[in-house]
Structure formats: C-alpha cells, structure tokens
Design a protein around this motif. Sequence first.
Motif, PDB file in Angstrom:
ATOM      1  N   CYS A   1       0.832  -1.198   0.000  1.00 60.05           N
ATOM      2  CA  CYS A   1       0.000   0.000   0.000  1.00 60.05           C
ATOM      3  C   CYS A   1       0.872   1.255   0.000  1.00 60.05           C
ATOM      4  CB  CYS A   1      -0.908   0.013   1.219  1.00 60.05           C
ATOM      5  SG  CYS A   1      -1.751  -1.549   1.521  1.00 60.05           S
TER       6      CYS A   1
ATOM      7  N   CYS B   1       1.744   3.611  -2.983  1.00 54.40           N
ATOM      8  CA  CYS B   1       0.827   4.655  -3.469  1.00 54.40           C
ATOM      9  C   CYS B   1       0.256   5.541  -2.363  1.00 54.40           C
ATOM     10  CB  CYS B   1      -0.340   4.020  -4.211  1.00 54.40           C
ATOM     11  SG  CYS B   1       0.138   3.187  -5.734  1.00 54.40           S
ATOM     12  N   HIS B   2       0.313   5.066  -1.121  1.00 58.71           N
ATOM     13  CA  HIS B   2      -0.329   5.788  -0.023  1.00 58.71           C
ATOM     14  C   HIS B   2       0.655   6.096   1.073  1.00 58.71           C
ATOM     15  CE1 HIS B   2      -4.520   5.039  -1.274  1.00 58.71           C
ATOM     16  NE2 HIS B   2      -4.160   3.801  -1.567  1.00 58.71           N
TER      17      HIS B   2
HETATM   18  C1  HEC Z   1      -1.009   1.569  -7.565  1.00 55.68           C
HETATM   19  C2  HEC Z   1      -1.402   2.498  -6.543  1.00 55.68           C
HETATM   20  C3  HEC Z   1      -2.176   1.997  -5.345  1.00 55.68           C
HETATM   21  C4  HEC Z   1      -1.908   0.954  -4.503  1.00 55.68           C
HETATM   22  C5  HEC Z   1      -0.764  -0.046  -4.591  1.00 55.68           C
HETATM   23  C6  HEC Z   1      -2.905   0.994  -3.465  1.00 55.68           C
HETATM   24  N1  HEC Z   1      -3.772   2.030  -3.672  1.00 55.68           N
HETATM   25 FE1  HEC Z   1      -5.339   2.550  -2.503  1.00 55.68          FE
HETATM   26  N2  HEC Z   1      -5.837   4.061  -3.781  1.00 55.68           N
HETATM   27  C7  HEC Z   1      -5.089   4.431  -4.889  1.00 55.68           C
HETATM   28  C8  HEC Z   1      -5.706   5.606  -5.497  1.00 55.68           C
HETATM   29  C9  HEC Z   1      -5.198   6.332  -6.739  1.00 55.68           C
HETATM   30  C10 HEC Z   1      -6.832   5.931  -4.713  1.00 55.68           C
HETATM   31  C11 HEC Z   1      -7.808   7.113  -4.910  1.00 55.68           C
HETATM   32  C12 HEC Z   1      -9.191   6.681  -5.224  1.00 55.68           C
HETATM   33  C13 HEC Z   1      -9.405   6.171  -6.612  1.00 55.68           C
HETATM   34  O1  HEC Z   1      -8.467   6.138  -7.451  1.00 55.68           O
HETATM   35  O2  HEC Z   1     -10.534   5.784  -6.909  1.00 55.68           O
HETATM   36  C14 HEC Z   1      -6.880   4.932  -3.643  1.00 55.68           C
HETATM   37  C15 HEC Z   1      -7.845   4.906  -2.651  1.00 55.68           C
HETATM   38  C16 HEC Z   1      -7.808   4.098  -1.529  1.00 55.68           C
HETATM   39  C17 HEC Z   1      -8.745   4.174  -0.426  1.00 55.68           C
HETATM   40  C18 HEC Z   1      -9.879   5.186  -0.295  1.00 55.68           C
HETATM   41  C19 HEC Z   1      -9.282   6.395   0.363  1.00 55.68           C
HETATM   42  C20 HEC Z   1     -10.216   7.592   0.527  1.00 55.68           C
HETATM   43  O3  HEC Z   1      -9.854   8.503   1.290  1.00 55.68           O
HETATM   44  O4  HEC Z   1     -11.256   7.628  -0.126  1.00 55.68           O
HETATM   45  C21 HEC Z   1      -8.369   3.224   0.470  1.00 55.68           C
HETATM   46  C22 HEC Z   1      -9.036   2.888   1.795  1.00 55.68           C
HETATM   47  C23 HEC Z   1      -7.204   2.557  -0.065  1.00 55.68           C
HETATM   48  N3  HEC Z   1      -6.896   3.121  -1.284  1.00 55.68           N
HETATM   49  C24 HEC Z   1      -6.526   1.547   0.565  1.00 55.68           C
HETATM   50  C25 HEC Z   1      -5.431   0.875   0.035  1.00 55.68           C
HETATM   51  C26 HEC Z   1      -4.763  -0.225   0.696  1.00 55.68           C
HETATM   52  C27 HEC Z   1      -5.139  -0.767   2.074  1.00 55.68           C
HETATM   53  C28 HEC Z   1      -3.772  -0.645  -0.142  1.00 55.68           C
HETATM   54  C29 HEC Z   1      -2.850  -1.812   0.041  1.00 55.68           C
HETATM   55  C30 HEC Z   1      -3.472  -3.089   0.400  1.00 55.68           C
HETATM   56  C31 HEC Z   1      -3.813   0.216  -1.325  1.00 55.68           C
HETATM   57  N4  HEC Z   1      -4.822   1.114  -1.169  1.00 55.68           N
HETATM   58  C32 HEC Z   1      -2.956   0.109  -2.398  1.00 55.68           C
HETATM   59  C33 HEC Z   1      -3.955   3.807  -5.355  1.00 55.68           C
HETATM   60  C34 HEC Z   1      -3.360   2.672  -4.806  1.00 55.68           C
END
Ligand code: HEC
Length: 141
Positions: A53, A56-57
């Motif tokens: 995670c 990206c976060h």
């Molecule tokens: C390749 C990039 C990427 C990875 C890896 C990734 N995310 Fe995300 N995530 C995003 C993006 C970009 C968004 C923004 C919302 C959208 O794109 O719809 C998001 C949105 C979210 C949200 C909603 C946040 C909000 O404030 O609305 C959550 C919860 C989340 N991610 C959890 C996770 C978790 C837990 C992991 C690992 C298990 C993870 N993400 C891995 C790119 C990623």
Amino acid sequence: MGFLLSLSLAAAADSLVAFRVEGGTAIAEPLTGKRGDPVEGARIAAGRTQGNCLACHALPMPEEKLQGDVGPDLKGVASRLGEGELRLRVVNPKLVNPETAMPAYYRVDGLYRVRKDLVGKPILTAEQVEDVVAYLATLKE
Ligand code: HEC
C-alpha cells in the motif's frame, strides 16, 4: 466436456468466497465471517510484496521512510469511510471507480464470484483482506 467438468470441480473447491456489495458502495460482512487482526493487517499493508500500500499511499508509520502519494494519505481514513466501504476498496476499488490505479486485492467478476482458474490468484487471501480492513478501521482522526 469431461475435462472441463473436472477442471471446474477442482476450481470450485478452491474458489474465492462470495460476497454482496451493498448499494455499490460497501461490503458489510467480513469475507471470512469474522473481523481480522489489525496488527497482522498493518504488517501486510506495509509489506512490499503483497499489500504494498505504501507504494501509493502514506500510512501513519513514521518508521517507514518510503511512502507514496499516488493515492490519498490513509491517516484518518476510518473517519471518512466505514468498515464496509473500506472492505470494498480493498477487495475491488474498480467497483467504486473503474478508472482507479489501485489494484483489486480480491478480484471478482460481475457476479462477485469468480474461480481462481479464470482470474488467477487474488493478491490477498480473504483472511488477509480482513486483517488489512481491521487495520484501516483503526485509522481514525
Ligand atoms: C497503484 C497504486 C495503489 C496501490 C498499490 C494501493 N492504492 Fe489505494 N488508492 C489508490 C488511489 C489512486 C486511490 C484514490 C481513489 C481512486 O483512485 O478511486 C486509492 C484509494 C484508496 C482508499 C480510499 C481512500 C479515501 O480517502 O477515499 C483506500 C481505503 C485505499 N486506497 C486503501 C489501500 C490499501 C489498504 C492498499 C494496500 C493493500 C492500497 N490502497 C494500495 C492507489 C493505490
């Protein structure tokens, strides 16, 4: 036909669990029928192989020096999203935003029930999804 039948029987024993998406925004029930372990979930979220995670976060883990900003900072995410909404985003964020760059960690088809032989193994098991959701649910502001 015999071959196809035995293939699908073998896959059925090993299939993803079925779940229901409520109103297109949340999966209310834990995939495993019980809540996960937030400590294990933090480990998976920070791990560089499965969860990743942090690619990206940002997460409230000051010891992790490399944090991403492709997606929103997840500090306080549980104050914005409920547990069921968090679960849907980990399982398959493309059901919330089809254009998202975020991977579906427990991928399924339109019926929300896909055999692994059709889609490949999910990135996380159902237990691991619940651990990650339990961790995210602790991130209140
Ligand atoms: C390749 C990039 C990427 C990875 C890896 C990734 N995310 Fe995300 N995530 C995003 C993006 C970009 C968004 C923004 C919302 C959208 O794109 O719809 C998001 C949105 C979210 C949200 C909603 C946040 C909000 O404030 O609305 C959550 C919860 C989340 N991610 C959890 C996770 C978790 C837990 C992991 C690992 C298990 C993870 N993400 C891995 C790119 C990623």
